[in-house]
Scaffold this active site. Structure first.
Site, PDB file in Angstrom:
ATOM      1  N   ALA A 119       0.828  -1.218   0.000  1.00  0.00           N
ATOM      2  CA  ALA A 119       0.000   0.000   0.000  1.00  0.00           C
ATOM      3  C   ALA A 119       0.853   1.255   0.000  1.00  0.00           C
ATOM      4  CB  ALA A 119      -0.902   0.001   1.222  1.00  0.00           C
ATOM      5  N   GLY A 185      20.814  -7.657  22.741  1.00  0.00           N
ATOM      6  CA  GLY A 185      19.445  -7.394  23.207  1.00  0.00           C
ATOM      7  C   GLY A 185      18.671  -8.700  23.214  1.00  0.00           C
ATOM      8  N   ALA A 322       4.792  -7.646  20.324  1.00  0.00           N
ATOM      9  CA  ALA A 322       3.561  -8.090  19.680  1.00  0.00           C
ATOM     10  C   ALA A 322       2.324  -7.775  20.519  1.00  0.00           C
ATOM     11  CB  ALA A 322       3.643  -9.589  19.418  1.00  0.00           C
ATOM     12  N   HIS A 446      -0.699 -25.422  45.412  1.00  0.00           N
ATOM     13  CA  HIS A 446       0.606 -25.951  45.802  1.00  0.00           C
ATOM     14  C   HIS A 446       0.764 -27.363  45.251  1.00  0.00           C
ATOM     15  CE1 HIS A 446       4.145 -26.688  48.208  1.00  0.00           C
ATOM     16  NE2 HIS A 446       3.618 -27.845  48.577  1.00  0.00           N
TER      17      HIS A 446
HETATM   18  C1  LIG Z   1      13.152 -12.793  16.077  1.00  0.00           C
HETATM   19  C2  LIG Z   1      12.076 -11.987  16.739  1.00  0.00           C
HETATM   20  C3  LIG Z   1      11.507 -12.447  17.916  1.00  0.00           C
HETATM   21  C4  LIG Z   1      10.494 -11.713  18.523  1.00  0.00           C
HETATM   22  N1  LIG Z   1       9.962 -12.197  19.685  1.00  0.00           N
HETATM   23  C5  LIG Z   1       8.985 -11.496  20.290  1.00  0.00           C
HETATM   24  C6  LIG Z   1       8.376 -11.983  21.480  1.00  0.00           C
HETATM   25  O1  LIG Z   1       8.739 -13.039  21.983  1.00  0.00           O
HETATM   26  N2  LIG Z   1       7.373 -11.268  22.030  1.00  0.00           N
HETATM   27  C7  LIG Z   1       6.961 -10.071  21.496  1.00  0.00           C
HETATM   28  O2  LIG Z   1       6.039  -9.447  22.049  1.00  0.00           O
HETATM   29  N3  LIG Z   1       7.504  -9.580  20.370  1.00  0.00           N
HETATM   30  C8  LIG Z   1       8.507 -10.259  19.759  1.00  0.00           C
HETATM   31  N4  LIG Z   1       9.045  -9.780  18.598  1.00  0.00           N
HETATM   32  C9  LIG Z   1       8.572  -8.472  18.084  1.00  0.00           C
HETATM   33  C10 LIG Z   1       7.242  -8.647  17.362  1.00  0.00           C
HETATM   34  O3  LIG Z   1       7.397  -9.575  16.327  1.00  0.00           O
HETATM   35  C11 LIG Z   1       6.776  -7.302  16.824  1.00  0.00           C
HETATM   36  O4  LIG Z   1       6.722  -6.368  17.880  1.00  0.00           O
HETATM   37  C12 LIG Z   1       5.397  -7.415  16.208  1.00  0.00           C
HETATM   38  O5  LIG Z   1       5.390  -8.341  15.153  1.00  0.00           O
HETATM   39  C13 LIG Z   1       4.912  -6.058  15.704  1.00  0.00           C
HETATM   40  O6  LIG Z   1       3.643  -6.205  15.184  1.00  0.00           O
HETATM   41  P1  LIG Z   1       3.073  -5.203  14.092  1.00  0.00           P
HETATM   42  O7  LIG Z   1       1.677  -5.640  13.846  1.00  0.00           O
HETATM   43  O8  LIG Z   1       3.340  -3.809  14.515  1.00  0.00           O
HETATM   44  O9  LIG Z   1       3.964  -5.428  12.790  1.00  0.00           O
HETATM   45  P2  LIG Z   1       4.543  -6.679  12.020  1.00  0.00           P
HETATM   46  O10 LIG Z   1       4.376  -7.945  12.742  1.00  0.00           O
HETATM   47  O11 LIG Z   1       5.914  -6.261  11.629  1.00  0.00           O
HETATM   48  O12 LIG Z   1       3.608  -6.758  10.743  1.00  0.00           O
HETATM   49  C14 LIG Z   1       3.600  -5.745   9.777  1.00  0.00           C
HETATM   50  C15 LIG Z   1       3.079  -6.299   8.483  1.00  0.00           C
HETATM   51  O13 LIG Z   1       2.873  -5.235   7.584  1.00  0.00           O
HETATM   52  C16 LIG Z   1       3.258  -5.635   6.275  1.00  0.00           C
HETATM   53  N5  LIG Z   1       3.577  -4.426   5.503  1.00  0.00           N
HETATM   54  C17 LIG Z   1       4.600  -3.562   5.708  1.00  0.00           C
HETATM   55  N6  LIG Z   1       4.517  -2.545   4.823  1.00  0.00           N
HETATM   56  C18 LIG Z   1       3.428  -2.762   4.067  1.00  0.00           C
HETATM   57  C19 LIG Z   1       2.809  -2.063   2.991  1.00  0.00           C
HETATM   58  N7  LIG Z   1       3.279  -0.899   2.547  1.00  0.00           N
HETATM   59  N8  LIG Z   1       1.701  -2.607   2.452  1.00  0.00           N
HETATM   60  C20 LIG Z   1       1.196  -3.786   2.895  1.00  0.00           C
HETATM   61  N9  LIG Z   1       1.745  -4.474   3.888  1.00  0.00           N
HETATM   62  C21 LIG Z   1       2.830  -3.970   4.492  1.00  0.00           C
HETATM   63  C22 LIG Z   1       4.445  -6.550   6.519  1.00  0.00           C
HETATM   64  O14 LIG Z   1       4.636  -7.434   5.439  1.00  0.00           O
HETATM   65  C23 LIG Z   1       4.037  -7.273   7.801  1.00  0.00           C
HETATM   66  O15 LIG Z   1       3.385  -8.482   7.538  1.00  0.00           O
HETATM   67  C24 LIG Z   1      10.043 -10.506  17.943  1.00  0.00           C
HETATM   68  C25 LIG Z   1      10.608 -10.037  16.750  1.00  0.00           C
HETATM   69  C26 LIG Z   1      11.612 -10.772  16.145  1.00  0.00           C
HETATM   70  C27 LIG Z   1      12.197 -10.264  14.875  1.00  0.00           C
END
Ligand SMILES: Cc1cc2nc3c(=O)[nH]c(=O)nc-3n(C[C@H](O)[C@H](O)[C@H](O)COP(=O)(O)OP(=O)(O)OC[C@H]3O[C@@H](n4cnc5c(N)ncnc54)[C@H](O)[C@@H]3O)c2cc1C
Length: 469
Positions: A119, A185, A322, A446
Site C-alpha cells: 500500500a 538485546g 507483539a 501448591h
Molecule cells: C526474532 C524476533 C523475535 C520476537 N519475539 C517477540 C516476542 O517473543 N514477544 C513479542 O512481544 N515480540 C517479539 N518480537 C517483536 C514482534 O514480532 C513485533 O513487535 C510485532 O510483530 C509487531 O507487530 P506489528 O503488527 O506492529 O507489525 P509486524 O508484525 O511487523 O507486521 C507488519 C506487516 O505489515 C506488512 N507491511 C509492511 N509494509 C506494508 C505495505 N506498505 N503494504 C502492505 N503491507 C505492508 C508486513 O509485510 C508485515 O506483515 C520478535 C521479533 C523478532 C524479529
C-alpha cells in the site's frame, strides 16, 4: 490513473496483517465495520512468520535437546540424543502454518477481505495497492496503519551471504559451526542461546556494559552465567567494526573495552534493533507527523494528526512487542467505532525467553527511585519453591515492588523458570489496582511456580513463611 485501475470503498482499511493489524481488523469487523486488510507478504506479520512464534519454537526445541543431554542427576540416562536440524525447521514451519492459517480463517469468519500487495498513500482517504503488475485504489473512511518494522542493517555488515538478520538466522537449513552475534538485546540473546544449545560456538558482541541492557543488572547476570556454561563468549562494551570474508566464513574485527579483538565464525547475526516501516508508505507526502526515528506520532487512541488515520504497533513509539501492537489494535478499532477506548501503558510486560527466562512488568526499583516513590520490596528465590526444585530449576527470583503505605502493587521483575507465565499475575494486579495483601491472600495452588508471587508479597509485607526475614 493507470489504465485498468479501479477504486473500491471500505469503512476501515488496515495496512499490515501482523499482530497489530490482524487484531485491529477483527475487532473493527466485530464492531460492524466493513474491513479490508492490505498485506504485502504473509498473514501474521513478523510475529507469526519470522519473529515471536518461530523463535519460541526453536527455543523450545533447543531447550528440549539440552535437557535430554543432562538427565543423569534425575537417574535417567539417554543415549544417542541427536538433532536433525532440518526436521526441527520442518516442525517449526508447521506451527507457523497452523497459526497463519488460523488468521486466514478468522478473517474469513469475520468477512474481512484480504488484499495482497503493497500500500502507498495517495491522499488522506485513499491508497494505491501494488501487486505484481496490478494497481488498485482503495478509498476508506478510516485507515489503521500497522506496517511493523524490519531489522536494522549496519553499514559495515550488509546483510547477505554470511551476514544474517534474525529472519535468515531462523530459517538456516544447517546448524552453523560458529556464529558471531552483534547485539546482545533480547533477539540476539534468544537466538544466540538457541544456537549454543544446539552446539554452535557463539560469540556475543554487545555495546553496553551488560547484555539485555534494558533490565536490572542482577537479571542478565544469571543469564550470562548460563550462557558461559554453554561455552558462549560474551564481550560487553564491544563495538563491531568490520569484517573480512574467508573461504568458509568471516573474521569480525571489534573494539572491546579499548582493545582490538578478532573473531572468526561461519556466520554473523546482526540484531542491533529494528526500524519502523514508515519510509515507503507515502505518509510524509500526505502530511503525517513522524518523529526523528520515523515513528508515527499518535494520541491515546492511536489517531495520527490526520484524524481518520490511525497507527499502531512497531511503527508508533513504545516497546516493539507483539502484545503492545495487538492491544493498540483493539483500542484503535474501538476508537473508530466511537468507543471511548484509550491506551494505558502502566503494565506492559516484557519477556526474554532466554535461560533462565526474564520478565518484568510495571516499574522497577530504579524507576521507583527516579519517580520519588516510597516503596517496599519482596525478593523471593525460586530455590525456596518446591515446584521449581522438582522441575530441576531452582535458580532465580521474583522481586515484587509495592508502594509503601498503600501497598499498591507497582511492578515485578522475575528471573527464573516460567517467568514468562508468572508475570501475567502481576500485570493483572497492577491493572486491577490490587495490593500486596490481595496477592498474599489469594490462595495459590501448591506446589506451583506461581506461589513465588504470594511468597514475595509476604516478604514485602514483612512476614515471610518460607524464608527468614
Ligand atoms: C526474532 C524476533 C523475535 C520476537 N519475539 C517477540 C516476542 O517473543 N514477544 C513479542 O512481544 N515480540 C517479539 N518480537 C517483536 C514482534 O514480532 C513485533 O513487535 C510485532 O510483530 C509487531 O507487530 P506489528 O503488527 O506492529 O507489525 P509486524 O508484525 O511487523 O507486521 C507488519 C506487516 O505489515 C506488512 N507491511 C509492511 N509494509 C506494508 C505495505 N506498505 N503494504 C502492505 N503491507 C505492508 C508486513 O509485510 C508485515 O506483515 C520478535 C521479533 C523478532 C524479529
Amino acid at each position: 490513473m493507470v489504465v485498468g485501475e479501479f477504486t473500491t470503498e471500505v469503512d476501515v482499511l488496515v495496512i499490515g496483517a501482523g499482530p497489530g493489524g490482524y487484531v485491529a481488523a477483527i475487532r473493527a469487523a466485530q464492531l460492524g465495520k466493513t474491513v479490508a486488510v492490505v498485506e504485502k507478504a504473509e498473514l501474521g506479520g513478523v510475529c507469526l512468520n519470522v519473529g515471536c512464534i518461530p523463535s519460541k519454537a526453536m527455543i523450545h526445541a533447543a531447550h528440549t535437546y539440552e535437557h535430554a543431554q543432562h538427565t543423569e542427576s534425575m537417574g535417567i540416562t539417554m543415549e544417542n540424543v541427536k538433532v536433525d536440524f532440518a526436521k526441527v525447521q520442518e516442525w517449526k514451519g508447521g506451527i507457523v502454518k497452523q497459526l497463519t492459517g488460523g488468521v486466514g480463517s478468522l478473517f474469513k469468519g469475520n468477512k474481512i477481505q484480504v488484499i495482497p500487495g503493497e500500500a502507498l498513500f495517495v491522499s488522506e482517504n485513499e491508497v494505491r495497492v501494488f501487486h505484481g503488475y496490478d494497481v488498485n485504489r482503495y478509498r476508506f473512511e478510516h485507515c489503521i496503519i500497522a506496517t511493523g518494522s524490519r531489522p536494522i542493517e549496519l553499514p559495515a555488515f550488509p546483510f547477505g551471504k554470511r551476514v544474517l538478520s534474525s529472519t535468515e538466522a531462523l530459517s538456516l537449513t544447517e546448524l552453523p559451526k560458529s556464529i558471531v552475534v552483534i547485539g546482545g538485546g533480547y533477539i540476539g540473546i534468544e537466538l544466540g542461546t538457541v544456537f549454543a544449545k544446539f552446539g554452535t560456538k557463539v560469540t556475543i558482541l554487545e555495546g553496553a556494559d551488560q547484555i539485555l541492557p534494558g533490565f536490572e543488572p542482577d537479571m542478565p547476570r544469571l543469564v550470562e552465567r548460563k550462557l558461559k556454561k554453554l561455552d558462549v563468549t560474551i564481550h560487553t562494551k564491544a563495538l563491531a567494526q568490520g569484517m573480512e570474508e574467508t573461504e568458509n566464513g568471516v573474521i569480525v574485527t571489534a573494539e572491546v573495552k579499548g582493545e582490538q579483538v578478532k573473531v572468526e565464525a561461519e556466520y554473523i547475526l546482526v540484531t542491533v534493533g529494528r526500524r519502523p516501516n514508515t519510509d515507503e508508505l507515502g505518509v510524509r507526502d500526505i502530511g503525517m507527523n513522524l518523529t526523528d526515528r520515523g515513528l508515527i506520532v499518535v494520541d491515546k487512541q492511536g489517531r495520527t494528526n490526520i484524524p481518520n488515520v490511525y497507527a499502531i504497533g512497531d511503527i508508533v513509539p513504545g516497546p516493539a512487542l507483539a502484545h503492545k501492537a495487538s492491544y493498540e489494535g483493539k483500542v484503535a478499532a474501538e476508537a473508530i467505532a466511537g468507543h471511548p477506548s484509550e491506551v494505558d501503558y502502566k503494565a506492559i510486560p516484557a519477556v526474554v525467553f532466554c535461560d533462565p527466562e526474564i520478565a518484568s512488568v510495571g516499574i522497577n526499583e530504579k524507576e521507583a527511585k527516579e519517580k520519588g516513590i516510597d516503596y517496599v520490596v519482596g525478593r523471593f528465590p525460586f530455590a525456596a519453591n518446591g515446584r521449581a526444585l522438582s522441575v530441576n530449576a531452582g535458580e532465580g527470583y521474583v522481586k515484587l515492588i509495592g508502594e509503601k503505605g498503600t501497598n499498591l502493587v507497582l511492578g515485578a521483575q522475575i528471573v527464573g523458570v516460567e517467568a514468562s507465565n508468572i508475570i501475567a499475575e502481576i500485570g493483572l494486579a497492577i491493572e486491577m489496582g490490587a495490593t500486596l495483601e490481595d496477592i498474599e491472600l489469594t490462595i495459590h495452588a501448591h506446589p506451583t511456580l506461581g506461589e513465588v508471587t504470594m511468597e514475595a508479597a509476604e516478604l514485602a509485607l514483612g512476614h515471610p513463611i518460607h524464608v527468614m526475614k
